[in-house]
Design a protein around this motif. Sequence first.
Motif, mmCIF file in Angstrom:
data_model
loop_
_atom_site.group_PDB
_atom_site.id
_atom_site.type_symbol
_atom_site.label_atom_id
_atom_site.label_comp_id
_atom_site.label_asym_id
_atom_site.label_seq_id
_atom_site.Cartn_x
_atom_site.Cartn_y
_atom_site.Cartn_z
ATOM 1 N N SER A 93 0.846 -1.192 0.000
ATOM 2 C CA SER A 93 0.000 0.000 0.000
ATOM 3 C C SER A 93 0.876 1.234 0.000
ATOM 4 C CB SER A 93 -0.904 0.055 1.237
ATOM 5 O OG SER A 93 -1.954 -0.857 1.093
ATOM 6 N N ARG A 94 0.379 2.250 -0.702
ATOM 7 C CA ARG A 94 1.073 3.535 -0.674
ATOM 8 C C ARG A 94 0.277 4.445 0.252
ATOM 9 N NH1 ARG A 94 0.311 7.876 -4.577
ATOM 10 N NH2 ARG A 94 1.846 9.457 -4.086
ATOM 11 N N PHE A 95 0.967 5.074 1.176
ATOM 12 C CA PHE A 95 0.328 5.978 2.134
ATOM 13 C C PHE A 95 0.787 7.402 1.847
ATOM 14 C CE2 PHE A 95 0.364 1.879 4.151
ATOM 15 C CZ PHE A 95 -0.766 1.846 4.966
ATOM 16 N N ILE A 96 -0.098 8.369 2.127
ATOM 17 C CA ILE A 96 0.331 9.767 2.061
ATOM 18 C C ILE A 96 0.327 10.332 3.479
ATOM 19 C CG2 ILE A 96 -0.298 10.331 -0.326
ATOM 20 C CD1 ILE A 96 -2.966 11.432 0.791
ATOM 21 N N VAL A 97 1.167 11.341 3.681
ATOM 22 C CA VAL A 97 1.220 12.013 4.979
ATOM 23 C C VAL A 97 0.750 13.430 4.726
ATOM 24 C CG1 VAL A 97 2.682 12.612 6.949
ATOM 25 C CG2 VAL A 97 3.220 10.591 5.562
ATOM 26 N N VAL A 98 -0.252 13.893 5.469
ATOM 27 C CA VAL A 98 -0.772 15.239 5.239
ATOM 28 C C VAL A 98 -0.617 16.099 6.489
ATOM 29 C CG1 VAL A 98 -2.423 14.461 3.468
ATOM 30 C CG2 VAL A 98 -3.183 14.710 5.816
ATOM 31 N N ALA A 99 -0.511 17.412 6.265
ATOM 32 C CA ALA A 99 -0.341 18.360 7.367
ATOM 33 C C ALA A 99 -1.022 19.671 6.995
ATOM 34 C CB ALA A 99 1.140 18.599 7.623
ATOM 35 N N ARG A 100 -1.125 20.588 7.976
ATOM 36 C CA ARG A 100 -1.783 21.863 7.678
ATOM 37 C C ARG A 100 -0.910 22.743 6.779
ATOM 38 N NH1 ARG A 100 -3.082 20.681 12.749
ATOM 39 N NH2 ARG A 100 -1.312 21.802 13.597
ATOM 40 N N GLN A 101 0.404 22.608 6.920
ATOM 41 C CA GLN A 101 1.335 23.460 6.160
ATOM 42 C C GLN A 101 2.014 22.668 5.065
ATOM 43 O OE1 GLN A 101 4.051 26.290 7.438
ATOM 44 N NE2 GLN A 101 2.127 27.417 7.227
ATOM 45 N N ALA A 102 2.094 23.232 3.871
ATOM 46 C CA ALA A 102 2.847 22.567 2.798
ATOM 47 C C ALA A 102 4.339 22.622 3.136
ATOM 48 C CB ALA A 102 2.581 23.288 1.488
ATOM 49 N N VAL A 103 5.123 21.754 2.520
ATOM 50 C CA VAL A 103 6.573 21.794 2.760
ATOM 51 C C VAL A 103 7.276 22.146 1.448
ATOM 52 C CG1 VAL A 103 6.690 20.164 4.682
ATOM 53 C CG2 VAL A 103 6.764 19.281 2.330
ATOM 54 N N SER A 104 8.520 22.651 1.571
ATOM 55 C CA SER A 104 9.281 22.799 0.328
ATOM 56 C C SER A 104 10.291 21.661 0.268
ATOM 57 C CB SER A 104 9.919 24.177 0.217
ATOM 58 O OG SER A 104 10.744 24.393 1.315
ATOM 59 N N VAL A 105 10.474 21.152 -0.927
ATOM 60 C CA VAL A 105 11.345 19.989 -1.114
ATOM 61 C C VAL A 105 12.623 20.449 -1.790
ATOM 62 C CG1 VAL A 105 11.507 17.679 -2.114
ATOM 63 C CG2 VAL A 105 9.289 18.546 -1.374
ATOM 64 N N PRO A 106 13.795 20.206 -1.177
ATOM 65 C CA PRO A 106 15.037 20.632 -1.818
ATOM 66 C C PRO A 106 15.210 19.963 -3.179
ATOM 67 C CG PRO A 106 15.500 19.367 0.195
ATOM 68 C CD PRO A 106 14.015 19.523 0.102
ATOM 69 N N LEU A 107 15.824 20.684 -4.106
ATOM 70 C CA LEU A 107 15.941 20.149 -5.464
ATOM 71 C C LEU A 107 16.922 18.976 -5.549
ATOM 72 C CD1 LEU A 107 15.850 23.510 -7.451
ATOM 73 C CD2 LEU A 107 14.014 21.828 -7.191
ATOM 74 N N GLN A 108 17.669 18.728 -4.465
ATOM 75 C CA GLN A 108 18.627 17.603 -4.489
ATOM 76 C C GLN A 108 17.968 16.249 -4.289
ATOM 77 O OE1 GLN A 108 19.856 20.344 -1.716
ATOM 78 N NE2 GLN A 108 21.818 19.321 -1.492
ATOM 79 N N ILE A 109 16.667 16.262 -3.933
ATOM 80 C CA ILE A 109 16.007 14.963 -3.760
ATOM 81 C C ILE A 109 14.821 14.846 -4.717
ATOM 82 C CG2 ILE A 109 16.792 14.676 -1.379
ATOM 83 C CD1 ILE A 109 14.253 15.520 -0.288
ATOM 84 N N PRO A 110 14.523 13.620 -5.183
ATOM 85 C CA PRO A 110 13.416 13.491 -6.134
ATOM 86 C C PRO A 110 12.088 13.847 -5.456
ATOM 87 C CG PRO A 110 14.215 11.329 -5.451
ATOM 88 C CD PRO A 110 15.135 12.335 -4.848
ATOM 89 N N ALA A 111 11.282 14.616 -6.168
ATOM 90 C CA ALA A 111 10.006 15.036 -5.577
ATOM 91 C C ALA A 111 8.849 14.539 -6.432
ATOM 92 C CB ALA A 111 9.963 16.556 -5.486
ATOM 93 N N LYS A 112 7.702 14.450 -5.791
ATOM 94 C CA LYS A 112 6.451 14.182 -6.498
ATOM 95 C C LYS A 112 5.513 15.327 -6.198
ATOM 96 C CE LYS A 112 5.783 9.239 -6.695
ATOM 97 N NZ LYS A 112 5.020 8.184 -6.038
ATOM 98 N N THR A 113 4.641 15.616 -7.155
ATOM 99 C CA THR A 113 3.632 16.645 -6.934
ATOM 100 C C THR A 113 2.270 16.026 -7.232
ATOM 101 O OG1 THR A 113 5.211 18.378 -7.526
ATOM 102 C CG2 THR A 113 2.889 18.966 -7.642
ATOM 103 N N THR A 114 1.311 16.247 -6.337
ATOM 104 C CA THR A 114 -0.046 15.741 -6.563
ATOM 105 C C THR A 114 -0.953 16.924 -6.883
ATOM 106 O OG1 THR A 114 0.326 13.878 -5.091
ATOM 107 C CG2 THR A 114 -1.966 14.428 -5.530
#
Length: 393
Positions: free
Chosen positions: A278-299
Motif C-alpha cells: 500500500s502507498r500511504f500519504i502524509v498530510v499536514a496543515r502546512q505545505a513543505v518545500s522539497v530541496p531540489l537535491q532529492i526526487p520530488a512528487k507533486t499531486t
Amino acid sequence: MSDQALQVLREKISAVDEQLLALISERRTLTNDVAETKIAHHIPVRDQKREEQLLISLIKKGKALGLDPHYVTQLFHVIIEDSVLNQQAMLAERANPGSALPLNRVAFLGDKGSYSYLATQKYFSRRPGELLELGCQSFSEVVHKVENGEADYAVLPIENTTSGSINEVYDQLQHTELSIIGELTHPIRHTLLTATTTSLEKIKTLYAHPQVFTQCSHFLAELGNVEVKTMDSTSSAMLMVSELQRDDVAAIGSEAGGNLYGLIAIKSNLANQKENHSRFIVVARQAVSVPLQIPAKTTLVMSTVQKPGSLVEALTVLKNNNINMTKLESRPMPGNPWEEMFYLDVEGNVADGPVQNALAALKDITRYIKVLGCYPSEEISPTKVAAASALAE
Ligand SMILES: C=C(O[C@@H]1C=C(C(=O)O)C=C[C@H]1O)C(=O)O
C-alpha cells in the motif's frame, strides 16, 4: 546434536547478529555524515553510479566468501534504500526550518496494530521527535483531527497494488485544505489470526476491514460458508477476536499487528497478489518545500472543461514539459453528475521550472486546478547491476 551444542551455536549466531546491527548502525552514521556534505555543497542525494560500483565490488567480494550474488544484491538494496531515505528525510527537514517537532501527534485509521499504525511508525522512525499515535474510527475523523489542530499529521492509505485506489481517501482530499507532505509504501501481508490454537476448517466467522476482503477475495472464495463481518479497521477486527477468545473466529491483519493482541498466525500470504503493497500519504496543515537535491512528487487535482479531448490536452502539457505522470485517478464530483475530478501524481518539484511551466499552462485550459502537495518521493528504485559486471571474476 545435543541441546547444549545447539545452545552454544545459537549464542554465537546471536553475537554475530548483534555485530551486524552495530555495523549497520555505524554505516548509517557515515551515510548521515555524507548527507551533511551534500547539504553543504548542494549535491543530489542519490548517486547511482557510486551505488553500482559498490554493488559490483560487494558481489565480487561476496562470491569469494561463498555468498550468492542475488542474495548480496538484495541485502544491499535494502541497506542502500534505508540510507537514501534517511538522507532524504534529513535534507527535507533542513529545507523546512522549524518543521521538526519535539512531539509528532499523528492521526491514522484504527488503533495499535492496524496497517496505518505500522506505516505511521515506519515513516516517523526516520524523523526526529517523539510519536504520539492518535487512532481514529474513520478517514474523515483522521483528516478532521489535523484540520482542527488535535493532530499535526495524518497518515492515509491512498492506493494498494491489489485493490487499486482507496476512493474514500481521494474523496477526503477533495474537501480539505491540508497539504500532502510525504509518502511511503508499506508491504501488506495479510495473515489469518486467531486467539487460540485452532485450524482453518474450524473458522466460522471472519472479521476484517472491507479493503482486506477485497485484497483477499480469492482466499475468501475458497473458504465456503464462513460468515464475513466487516470492521472499521484491521485493529478493531483483531481486538474483537482477542476479546472473543473462541476457536471458530479469526481476523485478517498483519502478523506484527496480531502480536500486539496476543493473536496467533495460522495462515499467511492471503492476498490475491503475492506482492501486496500500500502507498500511504502524509498530510499536514502546512505545505513543505522539497530541496531540489532529492526526487520530488507533486499531486494535483483538476477538473477539465467539458469538451472532447480536454483531458488529452491537459496530459499533453505534461508531455511537452517532459514530466512523467505516475498516477491518474478520476472521482465523481458531488452535485455535478457525470463530471469528474482528476487526481494526478507527477514526478517533479513545484519549485522547479518544468512543473511551474506545466501548472501555468494547465491553469489556462482547466476549469479548476490545485496543487495538493509536493513531497519527497520515497520510491527508491534499486540500482541495477549489469549481469556481466556482477558475474565477472
Ligand atoms: C551514502 C551516499 O548516498 C547514497 C547512498 C549510498 C549508500 O548507501 O551507499 C550510495 C550512494 C548514494 O545514492 C553516498 O553518496 O555515498
